[in-house]
Design a protein around this motif. Structure first.
Motif, mmCIF file in Angstrom:
data_model
loop_
_atom_site.group_PDB
_atom_site.id
_atom_site.type_symbol
_atom_site.label_atom_id
_atom_site.label_comp_id
_atom_site.label_asym_id
_atom_site.label_seq_id
_atom_site.Cartn_x
_atom_site.Cartn_y
_atom_site.Cartn_z
ATOM 1 N N GLU A 161 4.552 38.223 26.696
ATOM 2 C CA GLU A 161 3.799 37.758 25.352
ATOM 3 C C GLU A 161 4.375 36.740 24.981
ATOM 4 O O GLU A 161 4.929 35.660 25.501
ATOM 5 C CB GLU A 161 4.611 38.750 24.103
ATOM 6 N N GLU A 162 3.428 35.710 24.319
ATOM 7 C CA GLU A 162 2.847 34.320 23.547
ATOM 8 C C GLU A 162 4.536 34.286 22.609
ATOM 9 O O GLU A 162 4.582 35.213 22.016
ATOM 10 C CB GLU A 162 1.943 33.740 22.804
ATOM 11 N N THR A 178 10.545 35.769 18.414
ATOM 12 C CA THR A 178 10.593 36.082 20.207
ATOM 13 C C THR A 178 12.487 36.050 20.430
ATOM 14 O O THR A 178 11.987 36.095 21.570
ATOM 15 C CB THR A 178 10.260 34.587 20.018
#
Length: 194
Positions: A161-162, A178
């Motif tokens: 995922e970004e 993140t």
């Protein structure tokens, strides 16, 4: 000036100082192995964002650290006690613009230093920061390719995922969301290996 260690606790140390060398030297004075630690993680400044990780982890966050610093960090903190069975290297972002020969030499030195510890060593993929330069993007790809070859089955691939950045202006730091995803991915990988 000498560096110091600050942070959330001995479990999540964040070193400070005017440069990487002062930050590493601060560990000599302030680092203590936790009795419950089974996993030591050495990370650069992105380790500040790691959260939601097991109580058995001990993180050492050294802003500015790169592959070339891993052997020195390990020498400063000394051999791990018997209860520490995993060593995770999560640096490399600061090496993205280095020459390939320098990256390879630093990676080999880091691998040799981890192998001397006699415990299971892992290398965490260097994230690709799409805001970085083309040189840095190529450096991340090279570091990860080399790490896959050298660490083989102990190379930890991060979720695809970004990533989200710490701020709009930042080009090399991800946020806590993140960091949580990355810490969880590392925890799952280590759990499957043990």
């Amino acid at each position: 000036s000498a560096g110091k260690v600050r942070g959330f606790s001995q479990q999540h140390l964040i070193t400070t100082g005017k440069d990487v060398h002062a930050r590493i030297e601060a560990l000599r004075r302030d680092f203590r192995w936790l009795p419950e630690a089974t996993t030591l993680i050495i990370t650069d400044s992105n380790g500040r964002s790691w959260n939601n990780y097991p109580d058995t982890w001990q993180l050492v966050v050294i802003p500015g650290a790169g592959l070339q610093n891993v052997p020195r960090v390990l020498a400063v903190i000394g051999d791990p006690p018997e209860h520490v069975v995993n060593l995770v290297i999560a640096v490399g972002t600061n090496n993205r613009s280095n020459h390939k020969d320098a990256i390879r030499n630093s990676m080999l030195s880091a691998l040799e230093a981890t192998n001397r510890r006699g415990i299971q060593a892992f290398f965490v993929e260097v994230p690709t920061f799409d805001r970085g330069s083309l040189i840095e993007g190529g450096g991340s790809a090279y570091i990860n390719h080399l790490a896959r070859d050298l660490w083989e089955n102990n190379f930890i691939q991060l979720p695809s995922e970004e990533l989200t950045y710490r701020s709009r202006e930042d080009t090399c730091h991800y946020d806590e969301t993140t960091g949580r995803r990355y810490a969880e991915a590392v925890a799952r990988f280590i759990h499957q290996k043990n």
